[in-house]
Scaffold this motif. Structure first.
Motif, PDB file in Angstrom:
ATOM      1  N   LYS A  11      37.018   3.695  29.514  1.00  0.00           N
ATOM      2  CA  LYS A  11      36.711   5.111  29.356  1.00  0.00           C
ATOM      3  C   LYS A  11      36.450   5.684  30.739  1.00  0.00           C
ATOM      4  CE  LYS A  11      34.649   4.359  24.798  1.00  0.00           C
ATOM      5  NZ  LYS A  11      33.421   4.454  23.952  1.00  0.00           N
ATOM      6  N   GLY A  12      37.033   6.810  31.026  1.00  0.00           N
ATOM      7  CA  GLY A  12      36.887   7.374  32.362  1.00  0.00           C
ATOM      8  C   GLY A  12      37.826   6.688  33.334  1.00  0.00           C
ATOM      9  N   HIS A  13      37.333   6.344  34.518  1.00  0.00           N
ATOM     10  CA  HIS A  13      38.161   5.743  35.560  1.00  0.00           C
ATOM     11  C   HIS A  13      38.490   4.300  35.197  1.00  0.00           C
ATOM     12  CE1 HIS A  13      37.840   9.103  38.301  1.00  0.00           C
ATOM     13  NE2 HIS A  13      36.531   9.115  38.147  1.00  0.00           N
ATOM     14  N   ALA A  14      39.746   4.013  34.955  1.00  0.00           N
ATOM     15  CA  ALA A  14      40.201   2.661  34.672  1.00  0.00           C
ATOM     16  C   ALA A  14      40.703   2.009  35.959  1.00  0.00           C
ATOM     17  CB  ALA A  14      41.332   2.699  33.644  1.00  0.00           C
ATOM     18  N   PRO A  15      40.681   0.681  36.039  1.00  0.00           N
ATOM     19  CA  PRO A  15      41.172   0.017  37.251  1.00  0.00           C
ATOM     20  C   PRO A  15      42.628   0.343  37.558  1.00  0.00           C
ATOM     21  CG  PRO A  15      40.603  -1.577  35.527  1.00  0.00           C
ATOM     22  CD  PRO A  15      40.119  -0.262  35.068  1.00  0.00           C
ATOM     23  N   GLN A  16      43.400   0.663  36.522  1.00  0.00           N
ATOM     24  CA  GLN A  16      44.810   0.977  36.725  1.00  0.00           C
ATOM     25  C   GLN A  16      45.010   2.253  37.536  1.00  0.00           C
ATOM     26  OE1 GLN A  16      43.447   0.082  33.795  1.00  0.00           O
ATOM     27  NE2 GLN A  16      44.323  -1.980  33.641  1.00  0.00           N
ATOM     28  N   ALA A  17      43.945   3.028  37.720  1.00  0.00           N
ATOM     29  CA  ALA A  17      44.049   4.237  38.533  1.00  0.00           C
ATOM     30  C   ALA A  17      44.125   3.919  40.019  1.00  0.00           C
ATOM     31  CB  ALA A  17      42.839   5.142  38.268  1.00  0.00           C
ATOM     32  N   TYR A  18      43.809   2.674  40.369  1.00  0.00           N
ATOM     33  CA  TYR A  18      43.851   2.250  41.762  1.00  0.00           C
ATOM     34  C   TYR A  18      45.114   1.420  42.004  1.00  0.00           C
ATOM     35  CZ  TYR A  18      38.955   3.652  41.554  1.00  0.00           C
ATOM     36  OH  TYR A  18      37.801   4.368  41.374  1.00  0.00           O
ATOM     37  N   PRO A  19      45.792   1.624  43.128  1.00  0.00           N
ATOM     38  CA  PRO A  19      47.099   0.987  43.320  1.00  0.00           C
ATOM     39  C   PRO A  19      47.076  -0.408  43.926  1.00  0.00           C
ATOM     40  CG  PRO A  19      46.706   2.557  45.080  1.00  0.00           C
ATOM     41  CD  PRO A  19      45.536   2.665  44.140  1.00  0.00           C
ATOM     42  N   VAL A  20      45.962  -0.829  44.526  1.00  0.00           N
ATOM     43  CA  VAL A  20      45.945  -2.105  45.250  1.00  0.00           C
ATOM     44  C   VAL A  20      45.048  -3.095  44.521  1.00  0.00           C
ATOM     45  CG1 VAL A  20      45.419  -3.244  47.434  1.00  0.00           C
ATOM     46  CG2 VAL A  20      46.308  -0.898  47.434  1.00  0.00           C
ATOM     47  N   HIS A  21      45.647  -4.204  44.068  1.00  0.00           N
ATOM     48  CA  HIS A  21      44.924  -5.186  43.266  1.00  0.00           C
ATOM     49  C   HIS A  21      45.062  -6.581  43.850  1.00  0.00           C
ATOM     50  CE1 HIS A  21      44.185  -2.536  39.666  1.00  0.00           C
ATOM     51  NE2 HIS A  21      45.068  -1.829  40.353  1.00  0.00           N
ATOM     52  N   GLY A  22      44.080  -7.429  43.520  1.00  0.00           N
ATOM     53  CA  GLY A  22      44.113  -8.799  44.009  1.00  0.00           C
ATOM     54  C   GLY A  22      43.305  -9.718  43.119  1.00  0.00           C
ATOM     55  N   ILE A  23      43.146 -10.957  43.562  1.00  0.00           N
ATOM     56  CA  ILE A  23      42.470 -11.987  42.776  1.00  0.00           C
ATOM     57  C   ILE A  23      41.449 -12.719  43.643  1.00  0.00           C
ATOM     58  CG2 ILE A  23      44.391 -12.316  41.175  1.00  0.00           C
ATOM     59  CD1 ILE A  23      45.276 -14.719  42.817  1.00  0.00           C
ATOM     60  N   ASP A  24      40.504 -13.392  42.992  1.00  0.00           N
ATOM     61  CA  ASP A  24      39.682 -14.371  43.698  1.00  0.00           C
ATOM     62  C   ASP A  24      39.798 -15.693  42.966  1.00  0.00           C
ATOM     63  OD1 ASP A  24      36.805 -14.523  42.032  1.00  0.00           O
ATOM     64  OD2 ASP A  24      37.701 -12.516  41.990  1.00  0.00           O
ATOM     65  N   VAL A  25      39.875 -16.772  43.743  1.00  0.00           N
ATOM     66  CA  VAL A  25      40.245 -18.069  43.178  1.00  0.00           C
ATOM     67  C   VAL A  25      39.380 -19.185  43.753  1.00  0.00           C
ATOM     68  CG1 VAL A  25      42.631 -17.322  42.825  1.00  0.00           C
ATOM     69  CG2 VAL A  25      42.014 -18.497  44.950  1.00  0.00           C
ATOM     70  N   SER A  26      39.377 -20.297  43.017  1.00  0.00           N
ATOM     71  CA  SER A  26      38.718 -21.520  43.455  1.00  0.00           C
ATOM     72  C   SER A  26      39.531 -22.688  42.903  1.00  0.00           C
ATOM     73  CB  SER A  26      37.282 -21.570  42.943  1.00  0.00           C
ATOM     74  OG  SER A  26      37.261 -21.722  41.534  1.00  0.00           O
ATOM     75  N   ARG A  27      38.962 -23.867  42.952  1.00  0.00           N
ATOM     76  CA  ARG A  27      39.686 -25.047  42.467  1.00  0.00           C
ATOM     77  C   ARG A  27      40.019 -24.944  40.980  1.00  0.00           C
ATOM     78  NH1 ARG A  27      36.253 -28.751  39.869  1.00  0.00           N
ATOM     79  NH2 ARG A  27      34.021 -28.283  40.055  1.00  0.00           N
ATOM     80  N   TYR A  28      39.292 -24.112  40.249  1.00  0.00           N
ATOM     81  CA  TYR A  28      39.525 -24.012  38.813  1.00  0.00           C
ATOM     82  C   TYR A  28      40.885 -23.396  38.485  1.00  0.00           C
ATOM     83  CZ  TYR A  28      34.612 -25.196  38.429  1.00  0.00           C
ATOM     84  OH  TYR A  28      33.405 -25.843  38.533  1.00  0.00           O
ATOM     85  N   GLN A  29      41.493 -22.699  39.420  1.00  0.00           N
ATOM     86  CA  GLN A  29      42.825 -22.140  39.183  1.00  0.00           C
ATOM     87  C   GLN A  29      43.937 -23.156  39.431  1.00  0.00           C
ATOM     88  OE1 GLN A  29      40.319 -19.854  40.339  1.00  0.00           O
ATOM     89  NE2 GLN A  29      40.497 -19.262  38.191  1.00  0.00           N
ATOM     90  N   GLY A  30      43.611 -24.312  39.966  1.00  0.00           N
ATOM     91  CA  GLY A  30      44.625 -25.328  40.218  1.00  0.00           C
ATOM     92  C   GLY A  30      45.647 -24.860  41.239  1.00  0.00           C
ATOM     93  N   ASN A  31      46.866 -25.373  41.120  1.00  0.00           N
ATOM     94  CA  ASN A  31      47.935 -24.965  42.030  1.00  0.00           C
ATOM     95  C   ASN A  31      48.399 -23.553  41.689  1.00  0.00           C
ATOM     96  OD1 ASN A  31      47.971 -27.471  43.369  1.00  0.00           O
ATOM     97  ND2 ASN A  31      49.318 -28.348  41.800  1.00  0.00           N
ATOM     98  N   ILE A  32      48.611 -22.750  42.718  1.00  0.00           N
ATOM     99  CA  ILE A  32      49.048 -21.367  42.531  1.00  0.00           C
ATOM    100  C   ILE A  32      50.413 -21.168  43.155  1.00  0.00           C
ATOM    101  CG2 ILE A  32      48.554 -18.951  43.134  1.00  0.00           C
ATOM    102  CD1 ILE A  32      45.582 -19.631  43.037  1.00  0.00           C
ATOM    103  N   ASP A  33      51.299 -20.510  42.437  1.00  0.00           N
ATOM    104  CA  ASP A  33      52.600 -20.114  42.980  1.00  0.00           C
ATOM    105  C   ASP A  33      52.394 -18.779  43.678  1.00  0.00           C
ATOM    106  OD1 ASP A  33      55.158 -19.144  43.456  1.00  0.00           O
ATOM    107  OD2 ASP A  33      55.966 -19.857  41.553  1.00  0.00           O
ATOM    108  N   TRP A  34      52.049 -18.828  44.943  1.00  0.00           N
ATOM    109  CA  TRP A  34      51.679 -17.626  45.674  1.00  0.00           C
ATOM    110  C   TRP A  34      52.810 -16.629  45.822  1.00  0.00           C
ATOM    111  CZ3 TRP A  34      46.837 -16.170  46.468  1.00  0.00           C
ATOM    112  CH2 TRP A  34      45.833 -17.124  46.380  1.00  0.00           C
ATOM    113  N   PRO A  35      54.061 -17.047  46.098  1.00  0.00           N
ATOM    114  CA  PRO A  35      55.144 -16.048  46.174  1.00  0.00           C
ATOM    115  C   PRO A  35      55.321 -15.278  44.869  1.00  0.00           C
ATOM    116  CG  PRO A  35      55.818 -18.074  47.243  1.00  0.00           C
ATOM    117  CD  PRO A  35      54.529 -18.381  46.541  1.00  0.00           C
TER     118      PRO A  35
END
Length: 226
Positions: A11-35
């Motif tokens: 309701k109101g300002h949703a995150p989709q209103a912002y154009p730049v997004h990212g993630i935070d990760v640790s060992r729990y995400q395992g191997n990541i396909d970064w490309p």
């Protein structure tokens, strides 16, 4: 271009209103396909490096190297442990995180860890502020960057983190815009989900957005990165 295993009706300002997004990760995400993650909209990543004064995340090096090769702007974060001194923890972070050209500012993750078997200690707010400021000062001087502080609404309010100096806020708020959980507070990053689904990342991952346009993001990286 991200999904969510437990979506919120914003309701109101949703995150989709912002154009730049990212993630935070640790060992729990395992191997990541970064490309692949980058191709589907991951514009930045914060990677867990250390915790306390003697624990290093086992996937830090592989995540750091993978993000570098894929051209994803990235920085490292430290999970604060309230039973070791700020000096010990800052030195441990510095010993494990390279001072590497292009890296985003270091991050200090501040939250109560009620499930800790080794450190249930919850110091008073003045102690928290003093110790955290010491950590930020040491790490900020070493990397010659203004650190980022990640936190949650309860920790922010209880410890009056707005009193800190020389830190950029990264605020968690998974059911409402930060303006509702942190009234009047400016922020640099907003963590809006802990159940995100991102191509290239197995399982769920935290989702974040930057508080600005793509042009603002480019300017911020140019100014803040090593």
């Amino acid at each position: 271009m991200f999904g969510d295993a437990d979506p919120v009706e914003w309701k109101g300002h949703a995150p989709q209103a912002y154009p730049v997004h990212g993630i935070d990760v640790s060992r729990y995400q395992g191997n990541i396909d970064w490309p692949t993650a980058r191709a589907y909209g991951v514009s930045f990543a914060f990677i867990k490096a250390t915790e306390g004064a003697d624990h290093a995340d086992s996937s830090f090096s592989s995540h750091w190297y993978g993000a570098t090769l894929a051209g994803v702007p990235h920085g490292a974060y430290h999970f604060y442990y309230f039973c070791r001194s700020a000096e010990e923890q800052a030195n441990w972070f510095i010993a494990n995180v390279p001072k590497e050209r292009g890296a985003l500012p270091p991050v200090l993750d501040l939250e109560w860890n009620a499930g800790s078997r080794t450190c249930p200690y919850r110091p008073d707010s003045e102690t928290v502020l003093s110790e955290v400021q010491t950590f930020l000062n040491i790490v900020g001087r070493h990397y010659d960057q203004q650190p980022i502080v990640y936190t949650t609404p309860d920790f922010w309010q209880h410890n009056q983190l707005w009193r800190l100096h020389g830190a950029q806020p990264w605020l968690r708020s998974v059911a409402a815009h930060p303006s509702e959980r942190y009234p009047g507070e400016e922020w640099t990053f907003w963590q809006y989900s802990g159940t995100g689904l991102v191509p290239g990342v197995a399982g769920q991952v935290d989702l974040n957005t930057f508080a600005g346009s793509r042009r603002d993001w480019s300017a911020w990286v140019a100014d803040q990165a090593l």
